[in-house]
Scaffold this motif. Sequence first.
Motif, short mmCIF file in Angstrom:
data_model
loop_
_atom_site.label_atom_id
_atom_site.label_comp_id
_atom_site.label_asym_id
_atom_site.label_seq_id
_atom_site.Cartn_x
_atom_site.Cartn_y
_atom_site.Cartn_z
N THR A 25 136.87 48.84 50.11
CA THR A 25 137.55 49.76 49.19
C THR A 25 138.80 49.14 48.60
O THR A 25 139.24 49.54 47.52
N LEU A 26 139.39 48.17 49.30
CA LEU A 26 140.59 47.50 48.80
C LEU A 26 140.25 46.25 47.99
O LEU A 26 140.73 46.08 46.87
N TRP A 27 139.41 45.36 48.56
CA TRP A 27 139.19 44.09 47.86
C TRP A 27 138.34 44.23 46.60
O TRP A 27 138.44 43.40 45.69
N GLN A 28 137.50 45.28 46.52
CA GLN A 28 136.65 45.40 45.34
C GLN A 28 137.43 45.78 44.08
O GLN A 28 136.92 45.70 42.97
N ARG A 29 138.71 46.18 44.26
CA ARG A 29 139.53 46.48 43.08
C ARG A 29 139.78 45.23 42.25
O ARG A 29 139.82 45.28 41.02
#
Length: 286
Positions: A25-29
């Motif tokens: 959920t964090l790195w896919q930004r």
Amino acid sequence: MTLYPIETGHFKLDGGAMFGVVPKTLWQRSNPADQNNMIDIAATSLLIENGKQLILIDTGLGNKQSEKFFSHYHRWGDHSIDSSLKKYGFHRDDITDVFMTHLHFDHCGGSIQWNKDKTGYEPAFKNAKFWTNQEHWDWATNPNDREKASFLKENLIPMQESGQLNFLERSKNRHFYKNMGFEVLFVDGHTDKQMIPIIDYKGKKLVFAADLLPTAGHIPLPYVMGFDTRPLKTLDEKKLFLDEAVANDYYLFLEHDAHNEVINLQHTEKGARLNSTFKFSELFTN
């Protein structure tokens, strides 16, 4: 001195492996994944024309591996070393030196190719010296179980057998090499004695970030690849490096970022963060 970005090819890697313990959920930004959780990865080398020397930093995956091997990496696009060199009026036989940041297959696989009848291997740059350092060579040719899938004998042994293999001597963790024309920072978190070139170019400091900072999405300190052998060491090395990069306005050439070629950083209350992104051609006009 003139520098040229050399696009050797694009591929994909598992996003979870690229970001370790950081939640998707964090790195896919910053690095959006496809339906198979794979993210876009580049393998962009850097060519240095310095007088009679033509130094190529890293060589990408190459093309000699099996279809089964490449099926894991989902190559995309039509870039190649040969087409990229031709764009600037060069041929692989013109290369005098190949500097390898480290010997994982995605950084040195293009250094060795099949011979004409595919009975064995030969250097892909027949007139070049291949440069690594003794400590990393020993690490790569006697690999630990964690890294042995990344250190492929067919990439390494032909360099030695050809007589083209050379070692840069390391007396300290940061050293200027006159024969290369640039400074080298040695780091150990990703793999033992990875070499990070720091180049003075047109009034700026350009750092070939290799796997110390693979993409712009890896700037936050905890965003460490699952591939790193010593992740806590990476944290320490990244903090020191990113603080220095902010303080001295370094420009970071991102070998593995398929969408951000060069970046610089700014200081924030959360630490070093992305400031601006640049196309190499916009930042450095030859």
